[in-house]
Write an enzyme that holds these catalytic residues in place. Structure first.
Site, mmCIF file in Angstrom:
data_model
loop_
_atom_site.group_PDB
_atom_site.id
_atom_site.type_symbol
_atom_site.label_atom_id
_atom_site.label_comp_id
_atom_site.label_asym_id
_atom_site.label_seq_id
_atom_site.Cartn_x
_atom_site.Cartn_y
_atom_site.Cartn_z
ATOM 1 C CB ILE A 58 -0.908 -0.002 1.253
ATOM 2 C CG1 ILE A 58 -1.920 -1.146 1.137
ATOM 3 C CG2 ILE A 58 -1.599 1.342 1.443
ATOM 4 C CD1 ILE A 58 -2.865 -1.257 2.276
ATOM 5 C CB ALA A 103 4.688 2.667 0.970
ATOM 6 C CE LYS A 104 5.292 -1.195 8.120
ATOM 7 N NZ LYS A 104 6.264 -0.371 8.869
ATOM 8 N N GLY A 105 3.960 -2.848 3.445
ATOM 9 C CA GLY A 105 3.563 -4.096 2.815
ATOM 10 C C GLY A 105 3.550 -5.204 3.834
ATOM 11 C CG ASP A 144 7.509 -3.643 10.184
ATOM 12 O OD1 ASP A 144 7.803 -2.568 10.722
ATOM 13 O OD2 ASP A 144 6.531 -4.329 10.553
#
Ligand code: NAD
Length: 414
Positions: A58, A103-105, A144
């Site tokens: 995202i 953003a992040k996934g 992460d």
């Protein structure tokens, strides 16, 4: 839980936008994520069976620069949790004023149950599925929870295979051998240590007499504990997902790291009393560092927190109700979007070095991190004092003003 966390972040964005009169257009824009990709992809397991995994990537907002944020491998991760974490990245990069968006996934999986080969196949397939978003100019992942430099290397390699040439700047948190930067592995912990020292100075706490409790003994928790101990603090408690250990005279951190490497947990360490995560959060100490996962300090336990200072190493470890209780009890909280920004700051430095193929020595990286963290802390503290806001609200004010100004400059077309 993910839905609640996203709602909490949105509510704070809305409340602060109303308080500081941010234009409705930018407030509404920040309530949504710009790009959301969900993928379901097959992975061949070692026993020959095929499993289908779900992943997300995202980009919340890229007004100030390319999407930037970690990739989480965790069995309970949800789309809403990734949305919340992506929004926090937009705010974080704005607070520390680096030219990125947020953003992040994630992949819904338990990496501890996968072999190295399975982990590699999963990572490469996930990368191929989200490659339409990735790129050094569009969206740059980092580690992460549950991911590490090796996984960043596989992502970088898979992306480069697709392009047909070496693209180091597509990820950060990479191993040094393929364009990583010195200082990245402990970067988030170093930023937490710097925040802790700045906040301690503000509160009149002498680090050499301070006691510290750290929840989470992974990348962020272990580095923060280690670096605070080097500054003279006494680390009296550490925990991980299985529980914690406590010694009021101070813990042997090297021994704890060795035990974690051998057994997967700090539990059962000699010369320490076994405690629970709940015990750790309520310990008498000067500095508490939640560095594990979201929603650890909530309405039910916030009243029992006895620390004078909280450094949010984790993202969203404190619920909004708990935040109010901590504030009423005079506990000073350095919020996630400031406290744990060291990781993305050194990621930024890694990206710059990867783009230029020109590498810095460790002292230069550490100096730059210290300068950015110190400036950001002073900016947020200044707003907090001038505008009579707690540190979290002040950090949101700073970030949202920068974001609104950037969105206004770029405008809306047509
Ligand atoms: P990690 O996987 O390396 O370590 C997580 C640690 O938390 C482990 O010790 C694990 O046992 C513990 N833990 C997990 N669930 C727990 C629970 N329910 N109760 C108690 N302990 C639990 O992850 P990390 O990279 O250290 O990330 C930790 C936090 O910091 C996350 O919130 C992450 O989003 C945030 N963060 C990480 C970075 C980074 O650079 N890695 C940067 C900014 C923020």
């Amino acid at each position: 839980m993910g839905e609640q966390i996203f709602e909490n972040v949105r509510k704070l964005i809305n409340d602060v936008c109303f308080r500081i009169n941010i234009d409705e257009a930018w407030r509404l824009r920040l309530n949504e994520c710009e790009r959301e990709l969900t993928v379901h992809f097959p992975v061949k397991m070692d026993d020959g069976r095929v499993k289908v995994f779900t992943g997300f990537r995202i980009v919340h907002n890229d007004t100030r620069g390319p999407g930037k944020g970690g990739i989480r491998y965790h069995p309970d991760v949800t789309l809403d949790e990734v949305r919340a974490l992506a929004a926090l990245m937009t705010l974080k990069t704005a607070v520390v004023n680096i030219p990125y968006g947020g953003a992040k996934g994630a992949v819904v999986c338990d990496p501890t149950t996968l072999s190295q080969n399975e982990l590699e196949r999963l990572t490469r397939r996930y990368t191929a599925e989200i490659t339409i978003l990735l790129g050094p100019k569009s969206d740059i992942p980092a580690p992460d929870i549950g991911t590490n430099p090796q996984i960043m290397a596989w992502i970088m390699d898979t992306y480069s295979m697709g392009k047909g040439y070496y693209v180091a700047a597509v990820t950060t948190g990479k191993p040094i051998e393929i364009g990583g930067t010195k200082g990245r592995f402990k970067a988030t912990g170093r930023g937490c240590m710097i925040s802790a020292l700045l906040a301690a100075k503000h509160l009149g706490i002498n680090p050499r007499e301070a006691t510290v409790a750290v929840q989470g003994f992974g990348n962020v928790g272990a580095a923060t504990a280690n670096l605070l101990a080097r500054e003279g603090c006494r680390v009296i408690a550490i925990s991980d997902i299985k529980g914690g250990v406590y010694n009021p005279k101070g813990l042997d951190l090297e021994g704890l790291l060795a035990r974690t490497r051998e057994t997967g947990s700090v539990i059962g360490f000699k010369d320490a009393e076994t405690i629970t995560n709940a015990d750790l959060l309520g310990l008498q100490c000067d500095i508490l560092v939640p560095a594990a996962i979201e929603n650890q300090i909530v309405k039910a336990n916030a009243g029992s927190v006895k620390a004078k200072l909280i450094i949010e190493g984790a993202n969203a470890p404190t619920s909004p109700e708990a935040d109010r209780i901590l504030g009423d009890n005079g506990i000073f909280v350095v919020p996630d979007i400031l406290a744990n920004a060291g990781g993305v700051i050194i990621s930024y430095l890694e990206w710059v070095q990867s783009l230029q193929s020109f590498f810095w020595d460790e002292a230069e990286v550490h100096n730059y991190l210290k300068k950015i963290m110190t400036n950001a802390f002073a900016d947020v503290l200044g707003i907090s004092q001038r505008e009579k806001a707690d540190m979290r609200t002040a950090a949101y004010m700073l970030a949202l003003r920068r974001l609104a100004a950037a969105m206004a400059m770029r405008g809306i077309f047509p």
